[in-house]
Every structure is written in C-alpha cells, then in structure tokens.
Design an enzyme around this catalytic site. Structure first.
Site, PDB file in Angstrom:
ATOM      1  N   LYS A  50       0.823  -1.211   0.000  1.00  0.00           N
ATOM      2  CA  LYS A  50       0.000   0.000   0.000  1.00  0.00           C
ATOM      3  C   LYS A  50       0.858   1.262   0.000  1.00  0.00           C
ATOM      4  CE  LYS A  50      -2.278  -3.008  -0.314  1.00  0.00           C
ATOM      5  NZ  LYS A  50      -2.342  -4.476  -0.080  1.00  0.00           N
ATOM      6  N   GLY A 114      10.271 -20.948  17.047  1.00  0.00           N
ATOM      7  CA  GLY A 114       9.605 -21.767  18.062  1.00  0.00           C
ATOM      8  C   GLY A 114       9.219 -23.134  17.515  1.00  0.00           C
ATOM      9  N   ALA A 181      -3.235 -14.063 -11.554  1.00  0.00           N
ATOM     10  CA  ALA A 181      -3.977 -12.785 -11.548  1.00  0.00           C
ATOM     11  C   ALA A 181      -4.979 -12.780 -10.402  1.00  0.00           C
ATOM     12  CB  ALA A 181      -4.654 -12.552 -12.890  1.00  0.00           C
ATOM     13  N   GLY A 182      -4.520 -13.262  -9.244  1.00  0.00           N
ATOM     14  CA  GLY A 182      -5.322 -13.146  -8.022  1.00  0.00           C
ATOM     15  C   GLY A 182      -5.122 -11.756  -7.437  1.00  0.00           C
ATOM     16  N   GLU A 203      -2.917 -16.198 -16.193  1.00  0.00           N
ATOM     17  CA  GLU A 203      -3.799 -16.737 -15.149  1.00  0.00           C
ATOM     18  C   GLU A 203      -4.395 -18.067 -15.635  1.00  0.00           C
ATOM     19  OE1 GLU A 203      -4.932 -16.107 -11.931  1.00  0.00           O
ATOM     20  OE2 GLU A 203      -6.118 -17.906 -12.347  1.00  0.00           O
ATOM     21  N   VAL A 237       2.003 -21.047 -17.422  1.00  0.00           N
ATOM     22  CA  VAL A 237       3.397 -20.934 -17.876  1.00  0.00           C
ATOM     23  C   VAL A 237       4.039 -22.295 -17.622  1.00  0.00           C
ATOM     24  CG1 VAL A 237       5.614 -19.803 -17.488  1.00  0.00           C
ATOM     25  CG2 VAL A 237       3.505 -18.474 -17.357  1.00  0.00           C
ATOM     26  N   GLY A 268      -0.173 -17.969  -4.936  1.00  0.00           N
ATOM     27  CA  GLY A 268      -0.730 -18.395  -3.653  1.00  0.00           C
ATOM     28  C   GLY A 268       0.337 -18.470  -2.577  1.00  0.00           C
ATOM     29  N   ARG A 269      -0.037 -19.015  -1.435  1.00  0.00           N
ATOM     30  CA  ARG A 269       0.823 -18.998  -0.263  1.00  0.00           C
ATOM     31  C   ARG A 269       0.958 -20.401   0.306  1.00  0.00           C
ATOM     32  NH1 ARG A 269       3.294 -14.305   0.904  1.00  0.00           N
ATOM     33  NH2 ARG A 269       3.130 -14.731   3.120  1.00  0.00           N
ATOM     34  N   HIS A 441     -23.946  14.842   1.113  1.00  0.00           N
ATOM     35  CA  HIS A 441     -23.699  15.165  -0.295  1.00  0.00           C
ATOM     36  C   HIS A 441     -22.612  16.225  -0.402  1.00  0.00           C
ATOM     37  CE1 HIS A 441     -24.520  15.833  -4.508  1.00  0.00           C
ATOM     38  NE2 HIS A 441     -24.530  17.138  -4.267  1.00  0.00           N
TER      39      HIS A 441
END
Ligand code: FAD
Length: 468
Positions: A50, A114, A181-182, A203, A237, A268-269, A441
């Site tokens: 961001k 840990g 393309a997420g 994608e 790909v 993704g993760r 407004h």
C-alpha cells in the site's frame, strides 16, 4: 524454565494482536517470532504494497494534473530507490509501534524459531544464538504463510521473484511477467504498470480475481486492458528459461513465448506449519498443512489454538486479528466463537475494490432468490469532481426478506467505503433501511444509497429500469 499463561508463536497481525488481548486480560504472555514483529502484513504484504501503491497514485496524479487544470513544468519520473526507502520508513515506524505496544503491556518477546517439544513446552532457537525452553499453560499458533513457488522454475530472488522480492525492487523492470492474476498479482500489475513497466499476466483460471464477483473481475480486467496490460487467461506458464545477458523467456502451455526482464510468481501462499514440532504437540494438519480448528479456534489439542493464515479461509490480516482475539479470550477461560458472516476485504488495485458477503455467483450457486442493484460511479457528482468515475457499487439482496447478502464496490476508496455495507449487514439492516439513511452530499457513499435503492428500481439518480 520460564512459565507463562500463554505463548503465542508468530507475531503477525494474528499473533501480536492475540498477545496484546491476552495481556489486557491479565495473562503472563510470551510472543515468539523468528523475524520482525508485524509478520507478513507489516513487513512484506499489506503495508509495503500500500505504501508503494500510494507512490504510484502520486505519480498518476502528477501525470494527469493537466486534466485538472494544473500545469506541471518538466517531466515527473519514478525513483524506485526512493519509493522503497519511503516504504521501508513506514514499515519500520509501524514495527517500532508494535514493539512499544508489546512492551507497554508487559509481554515478553523472544526473537527466535519456536518448535513444540510437547503440547505445553516450546523450544525457541533464538536469533541471537542459543535456545530457550518455555512452558505455557496454553498456546496460540500464528505462524502464517510464505510465498508459494512453482517446482518447474524455483524462485531465485532476481529474475524469478516472489511478492517478498517485489516489494524490495530498487529498479523498474521494463517488462514484468506476473504469473497469477489473483489479488496480489493484480495489485502488483497496477502498481508496476503505473510506474511505467510493461506488464503481462498469465492466469490459469478463466478470469482475473476469480473469487470475486464476476462484474468486479470484468471491471478490473477492463482497466488492465485500458492500461495495455496483457492478460492471458485459461493457460499456464510451462517453462521459464533465463536468457544469456539477462531476462527470461517464458513458454505458455500452447507454445507461445513471452520475453520479460523478470517473472513475479504470485500463485498463492504456503502455510508455515512444516517446522513447528506439531507431531510432538499432537496437533493435526490437513494435506496442505492447514491446522484444523473448531469455532473457538481450538486445534485438536485442547490447550492449543491456531489463527490466521495457518487455519486457511481468506488470507487476510484483519481476519487473523479477529481470530487472535477470539483465541486469546478462549485460551484464558472465556467462551467466544468466530463469526465469519461479515468479513469485508479490500483489493488495492487502481481503482480499488471493496467487497463483503456473497458474490452474485455465490448467491446463484446456493439457489437463492436474489435481486441486484447497481450504481455506476460515472453518475456520481463526487466521483466526477475527483476525476475517478470508473467503477460501480453492486448490491445483492434477498428477494423475499430484502436482507443485504453482498456488496461489491469497484472505485476510488472502495476499501474504505465497503465498511458502511459491512456495518449494515452486521446490524441486519435491509436494503430499504440502508437506503433510508440520509447520506451526506456530495460523497462517494451516496453511490451505496443509490445502489440499494436501485434494487427496487427506486434510485433517484438512475433512469427507470425497462419492464421485461
Ligand atoms: P503472518 O503475518 O504471516 O505472520 C506469521 C509470523 O510467524 C511471521 O512473522 C513469521 O516470521 C513467524 N513465524 C513463522 N514460523 C515461525 C516459527 N516456527 N517460530 C517463530 N516465528 C515463526 N491482507 C489484508 O488483509 N490486506 C491486504 O491489503 C493484504 N495485502 C497483502 C499483500 C501481499 C503482497 C501479501 C503477501 C499478503 C497480503 N495480505 C493482505 C495478507 C496478510 O498479509 C496475511 O493474511 C496476514 O499477514 C496473515 O497474518 P498471520 O498473523 O496469520 O501470519
């Protein structure tokens, strides 16, 4: 051996929030993280992207200044090293902020890896060297996730990169190929395109932002196209070759090739549960490594809770935090259950997306009888003044009860605006009740009022719907 009421492993937005909540309730709490406080969200994800998108938007505003009657002499240019410096400064300020919150609540912070030695014992391999074993009456696993890679072309951090690398690039690639393309792939596509890179996306599914409402995908795809971002859908790909002299040559399933400076793999993760000693703790995981939990966020061992990305569902920072609060309270004897009925989310493309509740596809799949209302931002006075007329508010409403089932906003500030809809849904308001709320407004929020009225063809600033 040090003993605690609660140990939290992982200090992302799930873990550090859980630790603070536990300390607020009076628990002796230890927070363990092998890396920096703040986790993926603060160091590699939400905040870095961001911050960079804000730079891209500043650049966009300058490029478009003449449309607003502002003449900029000379040419604006992007200095990526300074973009990254600004991002790093924001990240380090926020990380320091988390450190001071943790300290002010008397939470012990152990920097190290840990691993459970038993359900109540955790061995910490400290970052500074050595190990420390602690005992905790209860614990929360909040170890999050990391970028997934593709076995056919592993990440190298230079030409085949992950999102972690993409928030550290100090040069602007002239052509970036993005696989996936997420949400993350799309955010980077807009970001780098705005800075001036050529962007190509691939994608596997048939549309960008596959899990969003179909009209959201369409609007975002249209924006990508307008910006000359090439999006290949329904393909993969197959191969990425490094080229002599730099760059890559990627081959798509059908044989088409794409030359680029680098490839951003955004597919993704992976869940961080593989090196946690979960067998010693007796905690069950599924084949993806996700920890199964009940509605109290309790894992298969009564005293162990799990939250955030490690339990799956939407991988969102605020979902992790909400789960952290529920888990911490339950670990300390309260009885809270997680409610996922209203989980808003933002996608920080240009323009943004804000979404909550069911998509139209989701409502149809469930066989619900629903009505749809829309309001295009090109009809909003405020959007026109801001020069941000791309997008719409779309509302999905139960045809019988008038209950709001889902709201999907594409447009400037959508990720903030969506909270009006989320609050209305949480309060159980009908579309008519939300429409009856007086809206100031001129604001973008008026578009929400108009869209809910449009469900019943009552929007003042929309032409009458044609009778079927
Ligand atoms: P994480 O934030 O992943 O934190 C886990 C922590 O655990 C890490 O600090 C890690 O070092 C630590 N850890 C792991 N294993 C161990 C161990 N064995 N011992 C000690 N420590 C350990 N979400 C949003 O809601 N909004 C956004 O705008 C957004 N943008 C994103 C952009 C990108 C590029 C990415 C990658 C993600 C984004 N996300 C966003 C998702 C969000 O970052 C995650 O959902 C969120 O960080 C998950 O929180 P968590 O607490 O579960 O885990």
């Amino acid at each position: 051996m040090a003993r605690y009421d609660l140990a939290v492993i992982g200090a992302g937005p799930g873990g550090y929030v859980a630790a603070i909540r536990a300390a607020q309730l009076g628990a002796q709490t230890v927070l363990i993280d092998k890396d920096e406080l703040g986790g993926t969200c603060l160091n590699w994800g939400c905040i870095p992207t961001k911050a960079m998108i804000a730079s891209a938007e500043a650049y966009k505003t300058i490029k478009e200044a003449a449309d607003y009657g502002i003449i900029v002499e000379g040419e604006a240019r992007v200095d990526m090293a300074r973009v990254i410096e600004r991002k790093d400064k924001i990240v380090s300020t926020l990380v320091k902020g988390v450190h001071s919150l943790i300290k002010s609540r008397g939470i012990t912070y152990l920097q190290g890896h840990g691993r459970y030695a038993s359900p109540s014992t955790i061995e910490v391999t400290k970052a500074e060297g050595g190990t420390e074993t602690i005992e905790a009456a209860a614990s929360i696993i909040a170890t999050g996730s990391r970028p997934a890679s593709l076995p056919a072309f592993p990440l190298d951090g230079e030409t085949i990169i992950s999102s972690d690398d993409a928030v550290q690039l100090r040069h602007l690639p002239s052509h970036m190929l993005i696989i996936g393309a997420g949400i993350i792939g799309c955010e980077f596509a807009f970001l780098y395109n705005e800075f001036g890179s050529r962007v190509t996306m691939v994608e596997m599914m048939d549309r960008a932002l596959t899990f969003e409402d179909g009209e959201t995908s369409q609007l975002i795809e249209r924006e990508l196209k307008k910006r000359k971002v090439t999006l290949h859908t329904g393909t993969t790909v197959e191969k990425v070759e490094r080229r002599e002299g730099g760059g890559v040559l990627a081959t798509l399933k059908g044989g088409e090739t794409i030359e680029a400076d680098l490839v951003l793999v955004s597919v993704g993760r992976r869940i961080n549960t593989d090196d946690l000693g979960l067998e010693a703790a007796g905690v069950d995981v599924d084949e993806e490594g996700r920890i199964a939990v009940n509605e109290r966020m309790q894992a298969s061992v009564d005293t162990i809770y799990a939250i955030g990305d490690v339990v799956g569902g939407p991988l969102l920072a605020h979902k992790a935090s909400a789960e952290g609060i529920v888990a911490a309270e339950n670990a300390l004897g309260r009885n809270r259950v997680m409610n996922y009925d209203v989980v808003p989310a933002g996608i920080f493309t240009i323009p943004e997306v804000g979404t909550v509740g069911l998509t139209e596809e989701g409502a149809a799949e469930r066989g619900l009888d629903y009505l749809v209302g829309r309001f295009p931002l090109r009809a909003s006075g405020k959007a026109m003044c801001a020069g941000e007329t791309v997008g719409q508010v779309k509302v999905i409403v139960d045809a019988e009860t008038d209950q709001i089932l889902g709201v999907h906003i594409v447009g400037n500030h959508a990720a903030d605006l969506i909270h009006e809809a989320a609050a209305a849904m949480q309060a159980g308001m009908t579309a008519t009740e939300l429409g009856d709320l007086i809206h100031a407004h001129p604001t973008l929020a008026e578009a929400i009022m108009e869209a809910v009225h449009d469900v019943h063809d009552q929007a003042i600033h929309m032409p009458a719907k044609k009778k079927e």
